[in-house]
Design an enzyme around this catalytic site. Structure first.
Site, mmCIF file in Angstrom:
data_model
loop_
_atom_site.group_PDB
_atom_site.id
_atom_site.type_symbol
_atom_site.label_atom_id
_atom_site.label_comp_id
_atom_site.label_asym_id
_atom_site.label_seq_id
_atom_site.Cartn_x
_atom_site.Cartn_y
_atom_site.Cartn_z
ATOM 1 N N ASP A 338 -2.540 0.265 -6.081
ATOM 2 C CA ASP A 338 -3.272 0.633 -7.298
ATOM 3 C C ASP A 338 -4.591 1.331 -6.986
ATOM 4 O O ASP A 338 -5.528 1.296 -7.784
ATOM 5 C CB ASP A 338 -3.561 -0.626 -8.127
ATOM 6 C CG ASP A 338 -2.303 -1.420 -8.417
ATOM 7 O OD1 ASP A 338 -1.323 -0.809 -8.860
ATOM 8 O OD2 ASP A 338 -2.296 -2.636 -8.184
ATOM 9 N N GLY A 339 -4.674 1.935 -5.835
ATOM 10 C CA GLY A 339 -5.901 2.630 -5.436
ATOM 11 C C GLY A 339 -6.138 2.446 -3.958
ATOM 12 O O GLY A 339 -5.445 1.665 -3.294
ATOM 13 N N SER A 363 -10.062 3.344 -7.630
ATOM 14 C CA SER A 363 -9.457 2.105 -8.111
ATOM 15 C C SER A 363 -8.808 2.407 -9.452
ATOM 16 O O SER A 363 -9.497 2.760 -10.404
ATOM 17 C CB SER A 363 -10.517 1.016 -8.264
ATOM 18 O OG SER A 363 -9.953 -0.140 -8.822
ATOM 19 N N ARG A 364 -7.481 2.277 -9.509
ATOM 20 C CA ARG A 364 -6.766 2.711 -10.713
ATOM 21 C C ARG A 364 -6.764 1.670 -11.827
ATOM 22 O O ARG A 364 -6.510 2.016 -12.972
ATOM 23 C CB ARG A 364 -5.329 3.087 -10.352
ATOM 24 C CG ARG A 364 -5.250 4.242 -9.372
ATOM 25 C CD ARG A 364 -3.827 4.767 -9.180
ATOM 26 N NE ARG A 364 -3.809 5.784 -8.143
ATOM 27 C CZ ARG A 364 -3.471 5.573 -6.892
ATOM 28 N NH1 ARG A 364 -3.091 4.364 -6.511
ATOM 29 N NH2 ARG A 364 -3.484 6.536 -6.000
ATOM 30 N N VAL A 365 -7.010 0.405 -11.506
ATOM 31 C CA VAL A 365 -7.004 -0.623 -12.553
ATOM 32 C C VAL A 365 -8.236 -1.510 -12.532
ATOM 33 O O VAL A 365 -8.541 -2.167 -13.515
ATOM 34 C CB VAL A 365 -5.745 -1.520 -12.458
ATOM 35 C CG1 VAL A 365 -4.493 -0.717 -12.678
ATOM 36 C CG2 VAL A 365 -5.690 -2.253 -11.134
#
Length: 514
Positions: A338-339, A363-365
């Site tokens: 997720d990143g 950081s995607r979330v």
């Protein structure tokens, strides 16, 4: 009469006898053995991933199911295993001990203690391979996992249940980031698991000493599959450690697991696959190399409240060659996670620690779980840093820079200094918020970049003495309740500390009134 009854009973047993071997134990025979791989015949009904035991007591796991025989990987030494030896099915899938008794211990990939502290009397076991939680069993990442590292908590925040890749060349501080994250979980009710894959035993020993020195072993399991271990153990270790983490996650606890590093696991799996005669693909890796890591990392996540609400946060580490994140294994893991936090060698060698490249790190979330106060004060930080890097490269070609550009460069240099941090020096989230607020709201405009770390140290001491109400608000409510009070606190600090420092440095020796 009794003889007649006995004969009648024997006839009844013979009449009801059904030929078969269901009640007999299946014994296989080794047809060949070498390089940690055994070929075993006589196992027609064995399952993939099942445990078997060799005559010398060694454990193996079934991997290849073929028409004539099965391929078994041997865990540990195979010097005393020979062709013609018998192999016994254990009728259960590969499993490891789990539970509270594992905390504070250093174990190998089979869960056996290697720290000299005696046996582990486990009562619970879990299979090393397990199905990942389904979509409906998960919930969105909504709670921050604080690392204590300013550059991560501000720029690439991590949430509980996230999978954030740490990637970079050798010796750029990847393990230090991971260990600092473990140290920062002290008192936060997070169980930590550190998996060392292919590292030197001396490195693992020093790491354990660091954890013990900071009282972090009480909530940590260290699993070591060292460089001298068999490839089978390097391959198994991440799955075994994940099983230990799942035991905590499914009982509602929060878990942090670190895989250091998955590059070496991929190499070990390639070696095993080639020895098992599986067809090689790109760079001699087998065709299921993506599945190797995806089925591992998908087991991390944040469970729904109906499943207990536990979480497992994964920080896999990947080592790159000359910063090439577009290579085969790095791109595989980047697409699963997720990143990523990218550590750059040039930054590391120039003294910027941690050497996080803000442009390539994402950081995607985690932003969804970031502390609201931090999210608010660090909103422009990434853009400011990117602008500074671009201007810094441009300014090397010319000496005449306008005032605005010079001001931007100075603020950028100040930002770099603010985000610097020593190893194992962890900053509480509320202190980070105040420091970055001071930076982004121009309270540090008159601070020379070379004096930023002195300013930071003095600011922490001042806020700790006079700003407990503000710290408590950020700590409990997650945001700054009274910005006017914080502005007043920072202005007072500047007048008291910065003014005195500038005054003592003045040519006439008279402190400035400011």
């Amino acid at each position: 009469m009794s003889e007649f009854k006995a004969i009648q009973r024997i006839q009844e047993v013979l009449h009801n006898f059904e030929p078969g071997v269901s009640k007999l134990e299946k014994i296989g025979t080794i047809t060949s053995v070498g390089d940690g791989i055994a070929r075993v015949s006589g196992f027609e009904e064995v399952r993939y991933g099942e445990m078997v035991q060799f005559s010398n007591g060694a454990i193996g796991m079934v991997q290849n199911l073929e028409s004539e025989d099965v391929g078994v990987i041997i865990f540990g030494s195979y010097a005393s295993i020979h062709e013609g030896d018998s192999v016994r099915r254990m009728h259960r899938m590969m499993e490891v001990p789990v539970g509270e008794v594992m905390l504070g211990r250093v174990v190998d990939a089979l869960g056996r203690p290697i720290d000299g502290k005696g046996e582990i009397h486990a009562t619970q076991y879990r299979p090393v391979e397990a199905e990942a939680p389904g979509i409906m069993d998960r919930q969105t990442v909504n709670e921050p996992l604080q690392t204590g590292i300013k550059a991560i908590d501000a720029l690439v925040p991590i949430g509980k249940g996230q999978r954030e890749l740490i990637i970079g060349d050798r010796k750029t501080g990847k393990t230090t980031l991971a260990i600092d994250t473990i140290l920062n979980q002290k008192g936060k009710n997070v169980r930590c698991i550190y998996v060392s894959i292919g590292q030197k035993e001396s490195t693992v020993k020093n790491l354990v000493k660091t954890l013990e020195r900071h009282d972090a072993m009480d909530y940590t399991i260290v699993m070591s599959a060292s460089a001298s271990s068999a490839s089978s153990l390097l391959y198994l270790a991440p799955y075994a450690a994940t099983a230990m983490g799942e035991a905590f996650m499914y009982q509602g606890d929060d878990v942090l697991i670190i895989y250091d590093d998955l590059s070496k696991q991929a190499v070990a799996y390639r070696e095993l696959s080639l020895l098992l005669k599986r067809p090689p693909g790109r760079e001699a890796y087998p065709g299921d190399i993506f599945y190797l890591h995806s089925r591992l990392l998908e087991r991390s996540g944040k469970l729904s409240d109906e499943r207990g609400g536990g979480s497992m946060t994964a920080l896999p580490i990947i080592e790159t060659q000359a910063g090439d994140i577009s290579a085969y294994i790095p791109t595989n893991v980047i697409s699963i996670t997720d990143g990523q936090i990218f550590l750059e060698s040039d930054l590391f060698f120039s003294g910027v620690l941690p050497a996080i490249n803000a442009g390539l790190s994402v950081s995607r979330v985690g932003g969804s779980a970031q502390l609201p106060a931090m999210k608010k004060v660090s909103g422009t930080l990434r853009i400011d840093l990117a602008s500074y890097r671009e201007l810094e490269a441009f300014s090397q070609f010319g000496s005449d820079l306008d005032e605005t550009t010079q001001r931007t460069l100075t603020q950028g240099a100040r930002t770099v200094e603010v985000l610097k941090q020593g190893a194992h020096v962890l900053i509480p989230q509320e202190m980070q918020v105040i420091l970055i607020y001071a930076l982004t709201h121009q309270f540090m405009a008159d601070v020379d970049p070379s004096q930023v770390q002195v300013y930071e140290r003095d600011l922490y001491n001042y806020v700790d003495q006079w700003g407990q109400d503000i710290l408590q608000d950020i700590r409990t409510k997650g945001h700054i309740e009274d910005t006017a009070a914080l502005d007043s606190l920072l202005a007072s600090f500047n007048q008291t500390y910065l003014g005195q420092r500038q005054g003592t440095e003045g040519s006439d020796g008279i402190p400035s009134s400011n």
